[in-house]
Design an enzyme around this catalytic site. Structure first.
Site, mmCIF file in Angstrom:
data_model
loop_
_atom_site.group_PDB
_atom_site.id
_atom_site.type_symbol
_atom_site.label_atom_id
_atom_site.label_comp_id
_atom_site.label_asym_id
_atom_site.label_seq_id
_atom_site.Cartn_x
_atom_site.Cartn_y
_atom_site.Cartn_z
ATOM 1 N N CYS A 17 0.987 -1.284 0.104
ATOM 2 C CA CYS A 17 -0.009 -0.052 0.043
ATOM 3 C C CYS A 17 1.010 1.259 -0.153
ATOM 4 O O CYS A 17 2.123 1.161 0.126
ATOM 5 C CB CYS A 17 -0.676 0.025 1.045
ATOM 6 S SG CYS A 17 0.057 0.030 2.751
ATOM 7 N N HIS A 45 5.987 -6.480 7.503
ATOM 8 C CA HIS A 45 5.877 -7.989 8.088
ATOM 9 C C HIS A 45 6.437 -8.924 6.655
ATOM 10 O O HIS A 45 5.453 -9.581 6.246
ATOM 11 C CB HIS A 45 4.375 -8.234 8.243
ATOM 12 C CG HIS A 45 4.102 -7.564 9.367
ATOM 13 N ND1 HIS A 45 4.786 -7.713 10.713
ATOM 14 C CD2 HIS A 45 3.152 -6.488 9.595
ATOM 15 C CE1 HIS A 45 4.135 -7.095 11.449
ATOM 16 N NE2 HIS A 45 3.353 -6.116 11.035
ATOM 17 N N CYS A 102 2.812 6.112 8.671
ATOM 18 C CA CYS A 102 1.782 6.427 7.733
ATOM 19 C C CYS A 102 0.884 7.553 7.736
ATOM 20 O O CYS A 102 0.344 7.596 9.236
ATOM 21 C CB CYS A 102 0.982 5.112 7.242
ATOM 22 S SG CYS A 102 -0.275 5.400 6.049
ATOM 23 N N HIS A 130 -0.955 -5.726 18.533
ATOM 24 C CA HIS A 130 -0.418 -5.301 17.340
ATOM 25 C C HIS A 130 0.237 -4.063 17.512
ATOM 26 O O HIS A 130 -0.081 -2.977 18.181
ATOM 27 C CB HIS A 130 -1.329 -5.252 16.332
ATOM 28 C CG HIS A 130 -1.144 -5.039 14.796
ATOM 29 N ND1 HIS A 130 -0.541 -3.786 14.524
ATOM 30 C CD2 HIS A 130 -0.715 -5.575 13.863
ATOM 31 C CE1 HIS A 130 -0.082 -3.897 13.249
ATOM 32 N NE2 HIS A 130 -0.388 -5.109 12.830
ATOM 33 N N GLU A 132 0.756 -1.265 15.800
ATOM 34 C CA GLU A 132 0.026 -0.223 15.302
ATOM 35 C C GLU A 132 -0.830 0.308 16.692
ATOM 36 O O GLU A 132 -1.006 1.356 16.905
ATOM 37 C CB GLU A 132 -0.848 -0.177 14.063
ATOM 38 C CG GLU A 132 -1.469 0.994 13.746
ATOM 39 C CD GLU A 132 -2.528 0.712 12.544
ATOM 40 O OE1 GLU A 132 -2.415 -0.025 11.631
ATOM 41 O OE2 GLU A 132 -3.715 1.480 12.736
ATOM 42 N N THR A 170 -5.841 0.519 11.377
ATOM 43 C CA THR A 170 -6.242 0.893 9.947
ATOM 44 C C THR A 170 -6.608 -0.318 9.091
ATOM 45 O O THR A 170 -7.101 -0.216 8.019
ATOM 46 C CB THR A 170 -4.988 1.490 9.489
ATOM 47 O OG1 THR A 170 -3.812 0.877 9.460
ATOM 48 C CG2 THR A 170 -4.578 3.012 9.819
HETATM 49 FE FE1 F3S Z 1 -1.053 0.978 4.483
HETATM 50 FE FE2 F3S Z 1 -1.131 3.189 5.832
HETATM 51 FE FE3 F3S Z 1 -3.220 1.915 5.093
HETATM 52 S S1 F3S Z 1 0.350 1.513 5.922
HETATM 53 S S2 F3S Z 1 -2.611 -0.032 5.043
HETATM 54 S S3 F3S Z 1 -2.010 3.012 3.582
HETATM 55 S S4 F3S Z 1 -2.868 3.027 6.962
#
Ligand code: F3S
Length: 288
Positions: A17, A45, A102, A130, A132, A170
């Site tokens: 992503c 990961h 992110c 986790h 995050e 997320t």
């Molecule tokens: Fe990727 Fe950011 Fe979404 S790391 S899964 S774009 S929250």
């Protein structure tokens, strides 16, 4: 070469992503500069990517003590982000910090920090433990609750006098998020809900579901510890019982009956393109 008896559909949303790509690019850029590079936790990961980086001198730092022990170079914060305490520690350490958190995760940090400062109780819909989620918890000025299962939503007891602010990891599964919110809403807390599941996750899950619905065999490629890949697997298995979860093409042990019409492929956010292509070519070549 004989054409296989089935069609292969690879999800367009499979693989890195935007947030993961950004973090990986940051590390590549530092390697090119010849800097001494560290990442706080494995950058993504994916064992192959992490070990390739290791060979290029990238060191994974796992603990706050290790951060204190660093005397120079750069430290990259991965896309998952870190707690406020860790963020401040890194900023004031002797390394140059590259923050590859992110932006979608950053937004959650901001919401949690502001809402908890105003007195709200924070609830995170996500998987406890986790990285995050741990990071998000660390931006709340009061203890945050993590809810990942229906039982946890049922047993949640907040302070009825204080408002509740709900956010989500997320990469959480959309349907499960809605189910947990419905349970919490029955309690009639003064509750504000911010669905912070990111769009990349939403699209990836929807596309995986669409393909799995018509597939006879579904392949999900992802890291063993990748929670978004595990969720993709769950979604696909519901639609297609013949779903396989693999890390690389070496794990793929398909036994086909000859009746298959469609084989679907998708991959988690931390799966590099070359690994997806290897699997796709293997399946297209019908090498079983
Ligand atoms: Fe990727 Fe950011 Fe979404 S790391 S899964 S774009 S929250």
């Amino acid at each position: 070469m004989k054409k296989p008896h089935y069609q292969v559909i690879t999800a367009e949303s499979a693989g890195f992503c935007f947030g993961v790509q950004k973090a990986v690019d940051a590390v590549c850029k530092e390697i090119a500069r010849g800097e001494k590079i560290h990442t706080y936790g494995p950058i993504i990961h994916n064992e192959r990517v992490v070990s390739d980086f290791e060979k290029k001198g990238v060191r994974v730092v796992e603990t706050p003590e290790e951060i204190d022990g660093l005397t120079g170079g750069t430290l990259v914060i991965r896309s998952h982000g870190v707690s406020k305490e860790r963020f401040e520690q890194i900023q004031s350490s002797r390394v140059r910090c590259i923050d590859a958190t992110c932006p979608f995760v950053k937004r959650i940090h901001r919401i949690v920090e502001e809402e908890s400062a105003k007195g709200a109780q924070i609830v995170i819909i996500g998987n406890a433990g986790h990285p995050e989620v741990e990071g998000i918890m660390g931006w709340s000025s009061t203890p945050a609750a993590v809810i990942g299962k229906a039982e946890e939503a049922e047993s949640y007891r907040g302070d009825p006098e204080r408002p509740v602010c709900v956010v989500s990891q997320t990469t959480f599964q959309v349907e499960k998020f809605n189910e947990l919110i419905a349970i919490l809403q029955k309690r009639r807390y003064n509750m504000s809900i911010v669905n912070t599941i990111c769009n990349a996750t939403r699209e990836r899950q929807e596309e995986a579901r669409r393909i799995a619905k018509i597939a006879d065999v579904m392949i999900v490629i992802g890291g063993r510890t990748s929670s978004n890949s595990a969720k993709l697997y769950e979604i696909c298995r519901k639609e297609c019982p013949n779903t396989f979860f693999i890390q690389t093409v070496e794990d793929l042990a398909l036994e086909l009956t000859g009746e298959e019409k469609v084989i679907g492929i998708t991959a988690g956010a931390s799966t590099p393109k070359n690994i997806i292509e290897e699997v796709q070519n293997h399946v297209r070549d019908g090498k079983f």
